[in-house]
Write an enzyme that holds these catalytic residues in place. Sequence first.
Site, short mmCIF file in Angstrom:
data_model
loop_
_atom_site.label_atom_id
_atom_site.label_comp_id
_atom_site.label_asym_id
_atom_site.label_seq_id
_atom_site.Cartn_x
_atom_site.Cartn_y
_atom_site.Cartn_z
N ASP A 36 0.83 -1.21 0.00
CA ASP A 36 0.00 0.00 0.00
C ASP A 36 0.86 1.25 0.00
OD1 ASP A 36 -2.07 -1.67 0.07
OD2 ASP A 36 -2.83 -1.09 2.05
N TYR A 39 2.37 1.99 -3.35
CA TYR A 39 1.31 2.49 -4.23
C TYR A 39 1.02 3.96 -3.91
CZ TYR A 39 -3.23 2.92 -6.50
OH TYR A 39 -4.29 3.35 -7.28
N ASP A 40 0.87 4.25 -2.63
CA ASP A 40 0.58 5.63 -2.23
C ASP A 40 1.68 6.58 -2.68
OD1 ASP A 40 -1.72 4.84 -1.09
OD2 ASP A 40 -0.98 4.82 0.97
N SER A 85 -34.51 -5.13 -21.33
CA SER A 85 -34.43 -5.86 -20.07
C SER A 85 -34.71 -7.33 -20.38
CB SER A 85 -35.36 -5.27 -19.03
OG SER A 85 -36.67 -5.57 -19.38
N LEU A 86 -34.89 -8.13 -19.35
CA LEU A 86 -35.08 -9.56 -19.58
C LEU A 86 -36.43 -10.00 -19.05
CD1 LEU A 86 -31.58 -10.90 -18.43
CD2 LEU A 86 -32.36 -10.51 -20.77
N GLU A 116 -25.04 -16.82 -15.37
CA GLU A 116 -24.31 -15.79 -14.60
C GLU A 116 -25.17 -15.38 -13.43
OE1 GLU A 116 -23.55 -12.49 -17.24
OE2 GLU A 116 -22.68 -13.81 -18.75
N LYS A 118 -27.19 -12.70 -11.29
CA LYS A 118 -27.88 -11.46 -11.66
C LYS A 118 -27.62 -10.44 -10.56
CE LYS A 118 -32.48 -9.84 -13.15
NZ LYS A 118 -32.22 -8.52 -12.72
N ASP A 120 -27.75 -7.29 -8.36
CA ASP A 120 -28.85 -6.39 -8.04
C ASP A 120 -28.31 -4.97 -7.88
OD1 ASP A 120 -31.36 -5.58 -7.57
OD2 ASP A 120 -31.51 -6.40 -5.54
N ARG A 139 -29.16 3.51 -17.55
CA ARG A 139 -30.14 2.84 -18.41
C ARG A 139 -31.28 3.77 -18.80
NH1 ARG A 139 -34.84 -0.02 -18.34
NH2 ARG A 139 -34.93 -1.63 -19.93
N GLU A 173 -23.28 -3.61 -14.66
CA GLU A 173 -24.06 -3.24 -13.48
C GLU A 173 -23.16 -2.50 -12.50
OE1 GLU A 173 -27.01 -4.43 -14.16
OE2 GLU A 173 -28.17 -4.32 -12.32
N TYR A 225 -20.94 -7.29 -18.29
CA TYR A 225 -21.38 -8.61 -18.73
C TYR A 225 -21.89 -8.64 -20.17
CZ TYR A 225 -25.54 -6.29 -16.81
OH TYR A 225 -26.51 -5.38 -16.51
N LYS A 289 -28.10 -17.35 -20.34
CA LYS A 289 -27.90 -16.86 -21.71
C LYS A 289 -27.50 -18.01 -22.62
CE LYS A 289 -26.14 -12.54 -19.83
NZ LYS A 289 -25.03 -11.62 -19.61
N LYS A 313 -35.21 -15.61 -11.36
CA LYS A 313 -35.12 -14.87 -10.10
C LYS A 313 -35.25 -15.79 -8.88
CE LYS A 313 -36.61 -10.45 -10.91
NZ LYS A 313 -36.34 -9.18 -10.40
N CYS A 407 -55.24 10.68 19.82
CA CYS A 407 -53.81 10.40 19.91
C CYS A 407 -53.56 9.41 21.04
CB CYS A 407 -53.04 11.69 20.14
SG CYS A 407 -51.30 11.39 20.52
N CYS A 410 -51.47 11.71 23.85
CA CYS A 410 -52.04 12.88 24.55
C CYS A 410 -53.56 12.89 24.53
CB CYS A 410 -51.50 14.17 23.94
SG CYS A 410 -52.16 14.49 22.29
N CYS A 426 -51.41 13.19 15.01
CA CYS A 426 -51.92 13.86 16.20
C CYS A 426 -51.88 15.34 15.89
CB CYS A 426 -51.05 13.54 17.40
SG CYS A 426 -51.39 14.66 18.78
N CYS A 431 -48.76 18.06 21.98
CA CYS A 431 -48.70 16.63 22.30
C CYS A 431 -47.33 16.29 22.89
CB CYS A 431 -48.95 15.80 21.06
SG CYS A 431 -48.62 14.04 21.29
S1 IVH Z 1 -27.66 -9.45 -19.48
C1 IVH Z 1 -30.13 -7.61 -23.24
N1 IVH Z 1 -26.40 -10.23 -17.33
O1 IVH Z 1 -30.76 -7.53 -15.06
C2 IVH Z 1 -30.10 -7.72 -21.75
N2 IVH Z 1 -28.13 -8.60 -17.08
O2 IVH Z 1 -33.66 -7.90 -16.09
C3 IVH Z 1 -28.73 -7.95 -21.27
N3 IVH Z 1 -28.43 -7.80 -14.78
O3 IVH Z 1 -31.20 -4.83 -17.24
C4 IVH Z 1 -28.73 -8.14 -19.81
N4 IVH Z 1 -26.84 -9.03 -13.89
O4 IVH Z 1 -29.56 -4.59 -15.31
C5 IVH Z 1 -27.38 -9.44 -17.83
N5 IVH Z 1 -25.16 -10.99 -15.52
C6 IVH Z 1 -26.11 -10.19 -16.01
C7 IVH Z 1 -26.87 -9.32 -15.20
C8 IVH Z 1 -27.88 -8.54 -15.78
C9 IVH Z 1 -27.76 -8.11 -13.65
C10 IVH Z 1 -29.56 -6.84 -14.84
C11 IVH Z 1 -29.46 -5.83 -15.94
C12 IVH Z 1 -30.65 -6.05 -16.82
C13 IVH Z 1 -31.58 -6.76 -15.90
C14 IVH Z 1 -32.48 -7.66 -16.72
#
Ligand code: IVH
Length: 667
Positions: A36, A39-40, A85-86, A116, A118, A120, A139, A173, A225, A289, A313, A407, A410, A426, A431
């Site tokens: 470290d 690096y610093d 989206s998916l 993969e 997902k 959040d 997005r 993400e 991704y 995928k 999910k 209330c 009071c 209230c 009060c």
């Molecule tokens: S692929 C064409 N891979 O989930 C869509 N999405 O409901 C390509 N997300 O909008 C998305 N992890 O925000 C993909 N490994 C992953 C992901 C991922 C999270 C999110 C992403 C997307 C949403 C789909």
Amino acid sequence: MDQPMERVKTEIDQLREEIERHNYAYHVLAHPVVSDKDYDDLFRKLLTLERKYPQFDDPNSPTRKVGALVIEGFQTVPHSIPMLSLDNTYNETDIREFHGRVARILGKVPFSYLCELKIDGVSFAARFEAGVFVRGISRGNGVEGEDITEHIRRISSFPNRLRRPETLEVRGEIYMPKSSFAAINEQREEEGIALFANPRNAAAGTLRQLDTAAVAKRRLDSFVYHLLDPMRYGLKTQTETLDFFKELGFKTEPHRALCASVEEVIAYWQLWTAKRHGLPFDIDGAVIKVNEFGWYESLGATSHSPRWAIAFKFPAEQKETRVLSVEYSVGRTGVITPVANLAPVSLAGTTVRRASLHNFEYVREKDIRSGDTVVVEKAGDIIPQIVRSVSEKRGGQETILFPPEKCPVCLGPVGKEREEEVAIRCLNPLCSAKLKRSMEIFASRQGMNIEGLGERWIHELVERGLLKELSDLYRLERQQLLAMPRMGEKSVLRLLTEIEGSKKNPLHRLLTGLGIPTVGVKTAKELAAAFKDLNRLKTATAEELCRLDGIGAEMAAAIHGYFQNPAVQRVLDEIEAMGVNTKEPIEQVSERFKGLTFVITGTFEHFTREELRGLIEKNGGKVSESVSKKTNYLLMGENPGSKAQKAAQLNTPIISEAQWQKWFDQE
Ligand code: IVH
């Protein structure tokens, strides 16, 4: 360029490259190769050179990962192709159906799935030209998003320069690791500001801040991704693409799995349903995928999602328990919230004993009764919620929960402040519950910091009628306190000294202690620094408030509304009459700017405007809002407004950020 300058440029380039290599080793490979300290040292060396030779500035320099930059607003940018989206599925039947459709369309060709996690978080797109990061976009609505380039630049693991000069667009993400989320909420709790419901909200909130330094402070991170037009780079599968990402210096999520059958896909999903809580970040499912890009065209897409992928999910973790009783709690502003006491259950890692029922609309809609068996889950895996009541399990002993007619504290009248509001409050301004909450906030450590005046004493003092409003605190007498149980000479003296001492607090403590809607410690400090004097703040218009960094229209309206309230005005007058300080002191460090008036305009790379104002004032100078003949200097950042024109008309000397820094460094 003359020779010595060329040498400096080479040295800067080499340092940047070396630091980027270390960043990659640390963040992507998780194998740091230097200590470290080393690096610093490199980092500091580069920083010094960059400050000294601003002509070699580069927005993608690794030093920008820590530099502060406040942007003026968000620009809307169209996506090069829509961010789809998916489709979501939640069970094995659905996933088999998805597989059935894919297999039917592809017929006999061999294919595999890449599974993969997902993540959040918040999805984003990032463009690189010849290996240099040029634009980051949120997005948004999928067709266009907001320009978050400067935010993304400050994510430490994100490569501002790729390891090869490729031109490409990636998607991924941005997320907040669980550990950062916990630390931030702990701090927010201490500051008395609303907690983030989950890491995703915290990440989204951070990306909406104009102060991009928040990204570094709150430790956002990212995974990529998805690559646009992967065949252009000779890539045939998602597996190859993720490897390609890694070679270029991106961080990719490592727990992926290549699956040859739908059974393996289901096993992957089951494995992570069980193991998800052990990850350092939140995931809400798996993304399945088709691995081979060659089949994407024949699989096609609907208007909102491709048919070659699906989100699988996780079910939210749920448990059944019983509502033992329901309390009605009264908050500082009088809102009456029903809170359920639950038979303890363990859920997603903690024991749940209480859950807010939010308001009486919610209770009615969900038909939740005291004594009911209920299903609880954790929203975003953090805050326990009652999902529904299990009416089949009722035995006849349960009681329906009605909104209170008076209330609970009071016994005063209750009602809605505005028709469209769901909250029942209230309405009694005197009060004791409201008063107690206000007192607690006033005396709190972040507020007026009156040590020894906690919940218990406030309760006693209010119950005995010694505290009827905030200013009464400064009217307490020795004899009154001595008459209270368990109060000896010594503790009375200590408490009175603390109360007396609090009169000298700087304005920002008073502002925090007042519990002004939307105002936590940070905003209180900003308000105090900008207005210096409660009397100026009281008369500030909403527009003036809005001009401060970090204060949006909604906050400005709330703060303005607070000071317009006659009851508030009376309390503030009383507090001031009791001798409480209402000014923010300026700590004087020098007199170098004595007699000089500055005007500040535009945005600055290394400072917020408030910081600049502070620096000028600390050094004896004055800052005024508009340029006039009396202005000695205009301090000008990027995108200056009309003030720059005015200054040019009046021949007012203009100072750039670089000149300002030089000015300060040389003294
Ligand atoms: S692929 C064409 N891979 O989930 C869509 N999405 O409901 C390509 N997300 O909008 C998305 N992890 O925000 C993909 N490994 C992953 C992901 C991922 C999270 C999110 C992403 C997307 C949403 C789909």
